[in-house]
Design a protein around this motif. Structure first.
Motif, PDB file in Angstrom:
ATOM      1  N   LYS A 245      14.035 119.809 -23.471  1.00  0.00           N
ATOM      2  CA  LYS A 245      14.939 120.892 -23.039  1.00  0.00           C
ATOM      3  C   LYS A 245      14.794 121.120 -21.535  1.00  0.00           C
ATOM      4  CE  LYS A 245      11.546 124.540 -24.068  1.00  0.00           C
ATOM      5  NZ  LYS A 245      11.251 125.736 -24.836  1.00  0.00           N
TER       6      LYS A 245
ATOM      7  N   GLU B  95      20.620 127.839 -29.716  1.00  0.00           N
ATOM      8  CA  GLU B  95      21.586 127.902 -30.821  1.00  0.00           C
ATOM      9  C   GLU B  95      22.303 126.567 -30.944  1.00  0.00           C
ATOM     10  OE1 GLU B  95      22.147 130.524 -32.816  1.00  0.00           O
ATOM     11  OE2 GLU B  95      20.720 131.835 -31.759  1.00  0.00           O
ATOM     12  N   TYR B  96      22.441 126.099 -32.200  1.00  0.00           N
ATOM     13  CA  TYR B  96      23.244 124.891 -32.406  1.00  0.00           C
ATOM     14  C   TYR B  96      24.682 125.201 -32.015  1.00  0.00           C
ATOM     15  CZ  TYR B  96      19.260 122.836 -34.802  1.00  0.00           C
ATOM     16  OH  TYR B  96      18.028 122.321 -35.089  1.00  0.00           O
TER      17      TYR B  96
ATOM     18  N   GLN C  15      21.779 121.879 -28.720  1.00  0.00           N
ATOM     19  CA  GLN C  15      21.674 123.347 -28.739  1.00  0.00           C
ATOM     20  C   GLN C  15      21.927 123.910 -27.335  1.00  0.00           C
ATOM     21  OE1 GLN C  15      17.798 124.605 -30.199  1.00  0.00           O
ATOM     22  NE2 GLN C  15      17.793 123.056 -31.815  1.00  0.00           N
ATOM     23  N   THR C  16      22.511 125.122 -27.338  1.00  0.00           N
ATOM     24  CA  THR C  16      22.647 125.879 -26.089  1.00  0.00           C
ATOM     25  C   THR C  16      21.909 127.198 -26.262  1.00  0.00           C
ATOM     26  OG1 THR C  16      24.826 124.932 -25.693  1.00  0.00           O
ATOM     27  CG2 THR C  16      24.278 126.919 -24.453  1.00  0.00           C
TER      28      THR C  16
ATOM     29  N   TYR D 221      19.469 123.957 -22.320  1.00  0.00           N
ATOM     30  CA  TYR D 221      20.015 122.962 -23.254  1.00  0.00           C
ATOM     31  C   TYR D 221      18.878 122.182 -23.898  1.00  0.00           C
ATOM     32  CZ  TYR D 221      24.591 124.026 -21.387  1.00  0.00           C
ATOM     33  OH  TYR D 221      25.743 124.701 -21.041  1.00  0.00           O
ATOM     34  N   THR D 222      19.010 121.924 -25.198  1.00  0.00           N
ATOM     35  CA  THR D 222      18.017 121.175 -25.958  1.00  0.00           C
ATOM     36  C   THR D 222      18.709 119.982 -26.602  1.00  0.00           C
ATOM     37  OG1 THR D 222      16.871 123.245 -26.448  1.00  0.00           O
ATOM     38  CG2 THR D 222      16.261 121.328 -27.776  1.00  0.00           C
TER      39      THR D 222
ATOM     40  N   GLU E 172      17.654 114.755 -34.371  1.00  0.00           N
ATOM     41  CA  GLU E 172      16.458 115.525 -33.996  1.00  0.00           C
ATOM     42  C   GLU E 172      15.186 114.722 -34.193  1.00  0.00           C
ATOM     43  OE1 GLU E 172      16.970 119.161 -36.238  1.00  0.00           O
ATOM     44  OE2 GLU E 172      17.731 120.162 -34.439  1.00  0.00           O
TER      45      GLU E 172
END
Lengths: 447, 186
Positions: free
Chosen positions: B79, B145-146, B141-142, B93-94, B73
């Motif tokens: 994203k 959310e991880y 993340q999606t 997506y991130t 991170e």
């Protein structure tokens, strides 16, 4: 002289237009076929890809289930090893099932299998939780058959049937799509060949048309050149004949010259001239070409006014043109001219007076043209003028001769010394001039 | 003449801006990088989720680079939304742009390929050229959310299918690898 051919325009024939239309239709059909094949192939790619994904997903799940079984066996056979690998493998399997269900696209078999796998995993979780809660390593080995039964049942009853079905569908799908593609390719190949053939035919037809048009244009140019040459020859002949006529003062010689020169100028079959008999108004032949002309002349050939083409020309004072004498009503055949097929009779007119007719015959149907009629009429006018000149000259000569004789006799009479001698001289000279055998002078004495 | 030249430059500028706009609109920056390319990366203090090997300039465990979530991170996050061909839904997506990721791990300048390995040992190869061409994402993340392993985590590769129609969606679909555990720079 022949008439110039009618000009033709360069344009496509109905057959070529039809061929062009068919050719255009081919192109449209081919375009539609290609577009249809492309769209069908796109749909095939999607279907093929989807079927392939299902098989891949099911194969992965089979592999993950087997991995889970192996890792579970290892964990249960080695109580100290822990269950971390088992749990990770279980998570990997769960993620694969999640993807499988997302990809199912309403496929009931796959959805059912996915649900069954999820239930089996729940059962697996419960069994594993029991073992971990009891924490009795000796119970692990005893639990192993139940786990293996669970995995084998899952594989045998849920995964394998669906996988087999998906695999069969996939390969059937490939086979069917390949056949469809092959048919489409054969169709396109056939259309392509038709396109090629039609293109070749159209190109060949266009080339032929172009060549024919070029030939037509060339023929037209050649014909025009020939027509100009003919016209030039006619004018030259007309001028030549006119020049010759102007110096001929003898009517018979004049007529002989005209018919021969006209015949030679354009290679006519026969030419002759008729003159009007002042007493009967018949048309008496005055001269003609060749032996036939001599024979007709010797025979004293004549035609009544109004009869035949010659008679009509004299009667109407107009040129009569018969390109095909078989279609000419009132045409008079001449046994001495058996090959005649076309004829022109041009009146020899001066002022209102018809002097005769210039008649020309050809031995080919349509062998004479309008241009010939115009040319012969112009010659006829010149002949008329020449005949009048010749006749005037003859009349003048005769008058001079008579006056000369009268003068000579007068002079001889004046040289006499007596009346008797004067009468004797007068009778002798008169007899000499007239050719009389016996000439007498009679004096009547009145009382 | 000057007016014509100005018009040409203006059109060229608009076109260039248009070209850049596409990639700029594909993703949004979530957080800027907290380190610079070339900075040392310490041994993970948390659970390592990714091991990088091969032609890299930064290492922390032997010849490999071990990375945890927090370190990833720090590379900076972006994203974007895209239709996921595997999950059949549009998701946000991130994660880290792969092009930036290569800079932070000190990938060799002439590296041409990356081999990615999943937890189940499934492998794919992604070319460095593609990474430089498109904003390919190493997602963490999606939908905010991880991702656990069960939900295709902890990392997975995302391709910008929606914004880059030139990407062959059939051929590249298989490169959407998930449950990634290792990368080898080649």
């Amino acid at each position: 002289m022949n008439a110039s051919p009618s000009s033709r325009r360069w344009r496509l024939s109905p057959a070529q237009i039809a061929l062009g239309a068919v050719w255009s239709l081919f192109i449209i059909v081919i375009e539609i076929s290609i577009a249809g094949t492309y769209l069908a192939s796109q749909a095939d790619v999607n279907t093929f890809s989807q079927a392939g994904d299902s098989v891949t997903n099911l194969a992965n799940i089979q592999r993950q289930v087997l991995q889970l079984q192996v890792k579970t066996n290892i964990a249960l056979n080695n109580p100290g090893a822990g269950f971390e690998d088992v749990k990770q493998q279980r998570a990997i399997l769960a993620s694969q099932v999640r993807v499988l269900l997302a990809q199912a696209s309403g496929d009931k078999d796959i959805l059912t299998a996915g649900d069954a796998i999820s239930k089996s995993l729940s059962e697996f979780d419960a069994m594993l939780a029991d073992l971990q809660r009891d924490a009795l390593p000796e119970a692990y080995a005893a639990a192993l058959p139940r786990f293996n039964d669970l995995f084998e049942q899952l594989e045998r009853d849920q995964i394998k049937p669906v996988y087999d079905r998906a695999e069969i569908y996939f390969f059937n799908n490939i086979s069917t799509r390949m056949q469809v593609q092959q048919r489409a390719q054969i169709f396109l190949l056939g259309m392509g060949l038709l396109f090629l053939v039609s293109s070749i035919v159209l190109i060949a037809s266009t080339i032929r048309t172009s060549r024919a048009s070029f030939e037509n244009a060339r023929t037209q140019v050649v014909s025009l050149e020939a027509a100009v040459a003919e016209r030039t020859r006619a004018l030259t002949a007309s001028i030549d004949i006119s020049r010759r006529l102007s110096v001929i003062l003898d009517q018979n010689q004049l007529i002989t010259q005209v018919v021969e020169q006209v015949k030679q100028a354009f290679d006519y079959y026969h030419v002759h001239i008729y003159l009007v008999d002042e007493k009967t108004q018949d048309l008496v032949m005055a001269g003609g070409t060749g032996e036939t002309g001599k024979a007709l002349l010797a025979h004293g050939h004549r035609i009544a006014r109004g009869r035949g083409l010659v008679g009509r020309a004299a009667e109407t004072r107009k040129t009569i043109f018969a390109p095909d004498i078989s279609k000419e009503a009132g045409w008079l055949p001449n046994p001495l001219l058996p090959e005649t097929k076309s004829e022109i009779a041009a009146p020899i007119i001066i002022g209102e007076q018809v002097l005769g007719v210039l008649d020309v015959q050809q031995n080919v149907v349509d062998g004479l043209a309008t241009e010939d009629a115009e040319f012969l009429q112009s010659i006829a006018y010149q002949v008329a003028s020449a005949i009048k000149n010749a006749r005037s000259y003859t009349q003048a000569q005769q008058k001079i001769a008579v006056e000369s004789i009268v003068s000579s006799i007068g002079q001889k009479i004046q040289n006499t010394t007596s009346v008797e001698r004067a009468l004797e001289v007068a009778a002798r000279e008169f007899g000499r001039i007239t050719g009389a055998k016996d000439t007498r002078v009679t004096i009547h004495m009145h009382k | 003449m000057k007016r014509t030249l100005f018009s040409v430059i203006l059109v060229a500028a608009i076109l260039l801006v248009g070209c850049n706009t596409k990639s700029a609109q594909t993703y949004a920056v979530v957080s800027s990088a907290e380190m610079k390319p070339g900075d040392a990366i310490p041994v993970p203090s948390e659970e390592a989720i990714l091991t990088v090997s091969g032609r890299i300039g930064i290492t922390n465990v032997g010849n490999t680079l071990s990375l945890d979530l927090a370190t990833l991170e720090r590379f900076g996050l972006v994203k974007y939304e895209v239709n996921d061909p595997w999950l059949g839904s549009k998701n946000l997506y991130t994660g880290v742009l792969m092009s930036e990721f290569l800079k932070f791990i000190g990938a060799a300048s002439d590296a041409s390929n990356i081999q990615l390995t999943a937890l189940d040992d499934y492998q794919v190869n992604i070319s460095v050229a593609d990474i430089q061409k498109w904003p390919i994402l190493l997602a963490l993340q999606t939908n905010g959310e991880y991702m656990t392993v069960e939900f295709n985590g902890p990392t997975r590769i995302i391709f910008p299918f929606d914004d880059y129609k030139e990407i062959d969606q059939v051929a590249y679909k298989d490169l959407w690898i998930w449950n990634i555990k290792a990368m080898e720079i080649q």
